[in-house]
Scaffold this motif. Structure first.
Motif, PDB file in Angstrom:
ATOM      1  N   GLU A 162     -13.448  -5.500 -11.061  1.00 23.53           N
ATOM      2  CA  GLU A 162     -13.306  -4.054 -10.882  1.00 23.53           C
ATOM      3  C   GLU A 162     -13.055  -3.630  -9.432  1.00 23.53           C
ATOM      4  O   GLU A 162     -12.134  -2.842  -9.175  1.00 23.53           O
ATOM      5  CB  GLU A 162     -14.538  -3.345 -11.438  1.00 23.53           C
ATOM      6  CG  GLU A 162     -14.631  -1.863 -11.131  1.00 23.53           C
ATOM      7  CD  GLU A 162     -13.527  -1.040 -11.790  1.00 23.53           C
ATOM      8  OE1 GLU A 162     -13.229   0.053 -11.283  1.00 23.53           O
ATOM      9  OE2 GLU A 162     -12.970  -1.507 -12.803  1.00 23.53           O
ATOM     10  N   PRO A 163     -13.826  -4.122  -8.441  1.00 23.51           N
ATOM     11  CA  PRO A 163     -13.587  -3.639  -7.069  1.00 23.51           C
ATOM     12  C   PRO A 163     -12.187  -3.946  -6.560  1.00 23.51           C
ATOM     13  O   PRO A 163     -11.557  -3.091  -5.914  1.00 23.51           O
ATOM     14  CB  PRO A 163     -14.658  -4.375  -6.245  1.00 23.51           C
ATOM     15  CG  PRO A 163     -15.737  -4.684  -7.211  1.00 23.51           C
ATOM     16  CD  PRO A 163     -15.036  -4.983  -8.497  1.00 23.51           C
ATOM     17  N   PHE A 164     -11.677  -5.159  -6.844  1.00 21.48           N
ATOM     18  CA  PHE A 164     -10.338  -5.481  -6.344  1.00 21.48           C
ATOM     19  C   PHE A 164      -9.273  -4.691  -7.102  1.00 21.48           C
ATOM     20  O   PHE A 164      -8.270  -4.268  -6.515  1.00 21.48           O
ATOM     21  CB  PHE A 164     -10.066  -6.979  -6.456  1.00 21.48           C
ATOM     22  CG  PHE A 164      -8.836  -7.412  -5.714  1.00 21.48           C
ATOM     23  CD1 PHE A 164      -8.833  -7.494  -4.333  1.00 21.48           C
ATOM     24  CD2 PHE A 164      -7.664  -7.711  -6.392  1.00 21.48           C
ATOM     25  CE1 PHE A 164      -7.695  -7.868  -3.635  1.00 21.48           C
ATOM     26  CE2 PHE A 164      -6.516  -8.089  -5.707  1.00 21.48           C
ATOM     27  CZ  PHE A 164      -6.530  -8.168  -4.321  1.00 21.48           C
ATOM     28  N   ALA A 165      -9.488  -4.479  -8.405  1.00 19.66           N
ATOM     29  CA  ALA A 165      -8.550  -3.665  -9.178  1.00 19.66           C
ATOM     30  C   ALA A 165      -8.514  -2.235  -8.628  1.00 19.66           C
ATOM     31  O   ALA A 165      -7.442  -1.649  -8.440  1.00 19.66           O
ATOM     32  CB  ALA A 165      -8.955  -3.674 -10.653  1.00 19.66           C
ATOM     33  N   ALA A 166      -9.697  -1.674  -8.351  1.00 24.81           N
ATOM     34  CA  ALA A 166      -9.761  -0.317  -7.810  1.00 24.81           C
ATOM     35  C   ALA A 166      -9.175  -0.255  -6.405  1.00 24.81           C
ATOM     36  O   ALA A 166      -8.562   0.748  -6.013  1.00 24.81           O
ATOM     37  CB  ALA A 166     -11.209   0.167  -7.806  1.00 24.81           C
ATOM     38  N   LEU A 167      -9.362  -1.329  -5.641  1.00 23.43           N
ATOM     39  CA  LEU A 167      -8.799  -1.406  -4.286  1.00 23.43           C
ATOM     40  C   LEU A 167      -7.273  -1.273  -4.337  1.00 23.43           C
ATOM     41  O   LEU A 167      -6.686  -0.461  -3.613  1.00 23.43           O
ATOM     42  CB  LEU A 167      -9.207  -2.741  -3.661  1.00 23.43           C
ATOM     43  CG  LEU A 167      -8.810  -3.088  -2.218  1.00 23.43           C
ATOM     44  CD1 LEU A 167      -9.713  -4.204  -1.717  1.00 23.43           C
ATOM     45  CD2 LEU A 167      -7.357  -3.531  -2.105  1.00 23.43           C
ATOM     46  N   LEU A 168      -6.636  -2.076  -5.191  1.00 23.14           N
ATOM     47  CA  LEU A 168      -5.173  -1.986  -5.277  1.00 23.14           C
ATOM     48  C   LEU A 168      -4.734  -0.659  -5.882  1.00 23.14           C
ATOM     49  O   LEU A 168      -3.696  -0.116  -5.499  1.00 23.14           O
ATOM     50  CB  LEU A 168      -4.614  -3.148  -6.089  1.00 23.14           C
ATOM     51  CG  LEU A 168      -4.620  -4.519  -5.434  1.00 23.14           C
ATOM     52  CD1 LEU A 168      -3.623  -5.452  -6.135  1.00 23.14           C
ATOM     53  CD2 LEU A 168      -4.272  -4.473  -3.948  1.00 23.14           C
ATOM     54  N   ALA A 169      -5.514  -0.133  -6.823  1.00 25.38           N
ATOM     55  CA  ALA A 169      -5.150   1.159  -7.418  1.00 25.38           C
ATOM     56  C   ALA A 169      -5.103   2.255  -6.364  1.00 25.38           C
ATOM     57  O   ALA A 169      -4.305   3.196  -6.469  1.00 25.38           O
ATOM     58  CB  ALA A 169      -6.149   1.516  -8.520  1.00 25.38           C
ATOM     59  N   SER A 170      -5.922   2.133  -5.322  1.00 27.15           N
ATOM     60  CA  SER A 170      -5.947   3.168  -4.279  1.00 27.15           C
ATOM     61  C   SER A 170      -4.648   3.197  -3.478  1.00 27.15           C
ATOM     62  O   SER A 170      -4.395   4.175  -2.763  1.00 27.15           O
ATOM     63  CB  SER A 170      -7.149   2.968  -3.358  1.00 27.15           C
ATOM     64  OG  SER A 170      -7.047   1.773  -2.611  1.00 27.15           O
ATOM     65  N   MET A 171      -3.801   2.169  -3.594  1.00 30.34           N
ATOM     66  CA  MET A 171      -2.497   2.222  -2.935  1.00 30.34           C
ATOM     67  C   MET A 171      -1.643   3.349  -3.491  1.00 30.34           C
ATOM     68  O   MET A 171      -0.755   3.873  -2.811  1.00 30.34           O
ATOM     69  CB  MET A 171      -1.751   0.886  -3.098  1.00 30.34           C
ATOM     70  CG  MET A 171      -2.387  -0.288  -2.406  1.00 30.34           C
ATOM     71  SD  MET A 171      -1.328  -1.769  -2.351  1.00 30.34           S
ATOM     72  CE  MET A 171      -1.061  -2.060  -4.101  1.00 30.34           C
ATOM     73  N   ALA A 172      -1.910   3.741  -4.735  1.00 29.62           N
ATOM     74  CA  ALA A 172      -1.116   4.795  -5.361  1.00 29.62           C
ATOM     75  C   ALA A 172      -1.309   6.139  -4.678  1.00 29.62           C
ATOM     76  O   ALA A 172      -0.475   7.049  -4.834  1.00 29.62           O
ATOM     77  CB  ALA A 172      -1.475   4.905  -6.840  1.00 29.62           C
ATOM     78  N   GLU A 173      -2.389   6.292  -3.917  1.00 28.46           N
ATOM     79  CA  GLU A 173      -2.671   7.579  -3.282  1.00 28.46           C
ATOM     80  C   GLU A 173      -1.639   7.962  -2.231  1.00 28.46           C
ATOM     81  O   GLU A 173      -1.587   9.120  -1.812  1.00 28.46           O
ATOM     82  CB  GLU A 173      -4.070   7.556  -2.661  1.00 28.46           C
ATOM     83  CG  GLU A 173      -5.195   7.382  -3.675  1.00 28.46           C
ATOM     84  CD  GLU A 173      -5.146   8.420  -4.773  1.00 28.46           C
ATOM     85  OE1 GLU A 173      -4.999   9.622  -4.446  1.00 28.46           O
ATOM     86  OE2 GLU A 173      -5.238   8.035  -5.956  1.00 28.46           O
TER      87      GLU A 173
END
Length: 299
Positions: A162-173
């Motif tokens: 979860e943390p690494f998935a959420a980390l990469l998802a934050s690139m969308a910001e």
């Protein structure tokens, strides 16, 4: 984004291969111009995919540009765009924190190469952080959470990923358009999940020898050696589930002239790479060799 993305360039139409080479060279030039010659060694296919996804669906202008690899004739490269600059900034930040993670994992002597790399990257990282402060903070917080789970020897694959998935998802910001931002968030989230679990499978034997945390050891009660076939089948199912979710998000994007290339990545390459990792036939080259090999393949 750690070297697992490999587009099947030679299977694409020549125009798709030429576009990928132009994007690869454009990001290389952007890294060099913004962060110096050494930053060009950070370049890999993962970051090129990021630059392409941030560029969709526009096609930048293209020109012949010289570099150390092509000093005389030069090579076609897209012009530097905001998407390329953003991809360069995020690449430096991700690499910096990857180095910090390695420094934390290894003893002082065995981690000297990572400390040296971080020393030379420090100036570039500070500049990238000033350009993308929110993403830098997101990476720091999510890696702190990941390290907490590692200390607790988390036995849940979903919780560990979860943390690494959420980390990469934050690139969308970094995306201004709300609709595209939601789509990229979903795509990057499952890309991060897939990378984390593929990396766990790839490093399983080494982690068992060194004692480093690996969620597969605790989820399935494994002591070492290679992954059992039943575990490989279960892991293949969860990896493929993330690929399908990535593909579903990708299908909502207007890929424009990038569609042929991206179709190959999301509908073919990820499955082949995941299978190679689980079969034990996938091997990442050292960064220097990988840099040179990528240059040869895109030339």
């Amino acid at each position: 984004m750690f070297g697992y993305i490999r587009p099947a360039v030679r299977r694409h139409a020549e125009e798709d291969s030429a576009r990928f080479r132009a994007a690869y060279c454009a990001l290389c030039h952007t890294l060099g111009r913004r962060y110096g010659f050494l930053a060009m060694f950070l370049l890999n296919y993962d970051f090129v995919l990021l630059a392409i996804l941030l560029s969709l669906p526009r096609e930048p202008g293209c020109a012949q540009r010289r570099c150390a690899v092509h000093p005389l004739k030069g090579c076609p490269a897209y012009e530097e765009t905001e998407a390329m600059r953003t991809a360069a900034d995020l690449s430096v930040i991700l690499t910096w924190w990857q180095l910090q993670d390695h420094i934390a994992d290894y003893a002082f002597v065995s981690g000297l190469k990572y400390r040296a790399a971080a020393f030379f990257l420090r100036r570039a990282y500070r500049k990238a952080r000033s350009c993308s402060a929110a993403f830098d903070e997101s990476v720091r917080l999510h890696l702190d959470e990941l390290r907490r789970l590692e200390r607790e020897r988390c036995a849940s694959l979903d919780a560990a990923a979860e943390p690494f998935a959420a980390l990469l998802a934050s690139m969308a910001e970094v995306e201004d358009d709300p609709a595209r931002r939601r789509i990229l968030h979903q795509l990057f989230y499952h890309l991060g999940r897939w990378i984390y679990l593929a990396d766990a499978a790839d490093d399983f034997s080494e982690d068992a020898k060194t004692g480093n945390y690996n969620p597969l050891r605790y989820r399935y009660g494994l002591d070492g050696g290679s992954l059992p076939e039943d575990v490989k089948r279960l892991l293949a199912e969860t990896l493929d589930a993330s690929i399908r979710r990535m593909a579903e998000a990708y299908a909502l994007l207007d890929a424009g002239m990038w569609q042929g290339l991206l179709d190959g990545i999301f509908y073919e390459s990820f499955y082949g790479i995941g299978k190679a990792v689980l079969d034990g036939t996938y091997h990442k080259a050292p960064r220097r060799r990988r840099f040179e090999k990528n240059r040869e393949e895109t030339a």
